[in-house]
Design a protein around this motif. Structure first.
Motif, mmCIF file in Angstrom:
data_model
loop_
_atom_site.group_PDB
_atom_site.id
_atom_site.type_symbol
_atom_site.label_atom_id
_atom_site.label_comp_id
_atom_site.label_asym_id
_atom_site.label_seq_id
_atom_site.Cartn_x
_atom_site.Cartn_y
_atom_site.Cartn_z
ATOM 1 N N GLN A 1 34.253 41.464 35.631
ATOM 2 C CA GLN A 1 33.818 41.741 36.997
ATOM 3 C C GLN A 1 34.222 43.143 37.417
ATOM 4 O O GLN A 1 33.429 43.868 38.008
ATOM 5 C CB GLN A 1 34.403 40.709 37.966
ATOM 6 N N ILE A 2 35.436 43.548 37.100
ATOM 7 C CA ILE A 2 35.874 44.906 37.442
ATOM 8 C C ILE A 2 35.029 45.935 36.694
ATOM 9 O O ILE A 2 34.608 46.950 37.260
ATOM 10 C CB ILE A 2 37.372 45.084 37.138
ATOM 11 N N SER B 1 31.613 36.617 38.163
ATOM 12 C CA SER B 1 32.119 35.782 39.257
ATOM 13 C C SER B 1 31.318 34.498 39.405
ATOM 14 O O SER B 1 31.835 33.495 39.894
ATOM 15 C CB SER B 1 32.075 36.550 40.579
ATOM 16 N N PHE C 1 39.423 33.081 32.233
ATOM 17 C CA PHE C 1 39.600 33.583 33.599
ATOM 18 C C PHE C 1 39.918 35.074 33.599
ATOM 19 O O PHE C 1 39.318 35.854 34.336
ATOM 20 C CB PHE C 1 40.709 32.797 34.310
ATOM 21 N N THR C 2 40.865 35.495 32.749
ATOM 22 C CA THR C 2 41.231 36.910 32.687
ATOM 23 C C THR C 2 40.077 37.763 32.175
ATOM 24 O O THR C 2 39.830 38.860 32.696
ATOM 25 C CB THR C 2 42.479 37.096 31.806
ATOM 26 N N ILE D 1 37.722 38.319 35.018
ATOM 27 C CA ILE D 1 38.202 39.352 35.946
ATOM 28 C C ILE D 1 37.936 40.739 35.365
ATOM 29 O O ILE D 1 37.462 41.640 36.071
ATOM 30 C CB ILE D 1 39.711 39.168 36.230
ATOM 31 N N ILE E 1 34.277 33.294 35.517
ATOM 32 C CA ILE E 1 35.506 32.963 36.240
ATOM 33 C C ILE E 1 35.552 31.482 36.630
ATOM 34 O O ILE E 1 36.603 30.845 36.471
ATOM 35 C CB ILE E 1 35.689 33.894 37.458
#
Length: 166
Positions: A77-78, A37, A70-71, A74, A41
């Protein structure tokens, strides 16, 4: 704008405290859990900002790294928050498909781009399904003798369960 930043900081602090089990949160913990993040991102968002605010429609090629990074951010981060790297790695294949799909959608809509997009999406979904089903079998602990007994019982029920009318 100040309320948004304060809200984001409070959310990150709350998640950090939760992940640290109530222990004080230091800079290492924040960077350790939220590096996607903080670094990945925003780079993807920067590519999108360049395209949508300054260079559209001349530089649709910016959307390929923008959507991909970007993907991937994500997904990272998850995975960092759930420790699910073993199950979320197909998200990186999905990230490439997202970048190409953005290029297709906002670009000239070259229908031949749908071929690699479809291949990448199918591979991502296939690997996700296989690894998720494998993880569920491991969670339920259906393996070895238990699985063999289950197959024998299902086979016996199939054979003896009902008579066909033919």
């Amino acid at each position: 704008m100040n309320r948004s930043i304060a809200g984001i900081v409070l959310i990150l602090l709350g998640v950090g405290l939760y992940l640290n089990h109530g222990q004080p949160v230091d800079a290492g913990t924040i960077f350790g859990h939220f590096w996607p993040s903080l670094f990945v991102i925003p780079i993807g968002l920067f590519f999108h900002w360049l395209y949508f605010s300054m260079l559209a429609p001349r530089a649709t090629g910016l959307l390929i790294p923008g959507g991909t990074v970007f993907t991937a951010g994500i997904v990272c981060q998850i995975a960092m928050l759930t420790d699910g790297w073993a199950y979320l790695w197909p998200g990186f294949i999905f990230a490439a498909a997202v970048g190409l799909f953005e290029f297709y959608w906002f670009g000239g809509r070259n229908r031949y781009l749908l071929i690699p997009i479809s291949i990448l999406m199918v591979l991502s979904l296939l690997f996700s399904a296989v690894f998720t089903i494998g993880a569920l079998f491991n969670q339920v602990a259906v393996s070895g003798p238990t699985l063999a007994i289950l197959f024998v019982l299902i086979g016996a029920f199939t054979l003896l369960g009902g008579k066909s009318k033919t």
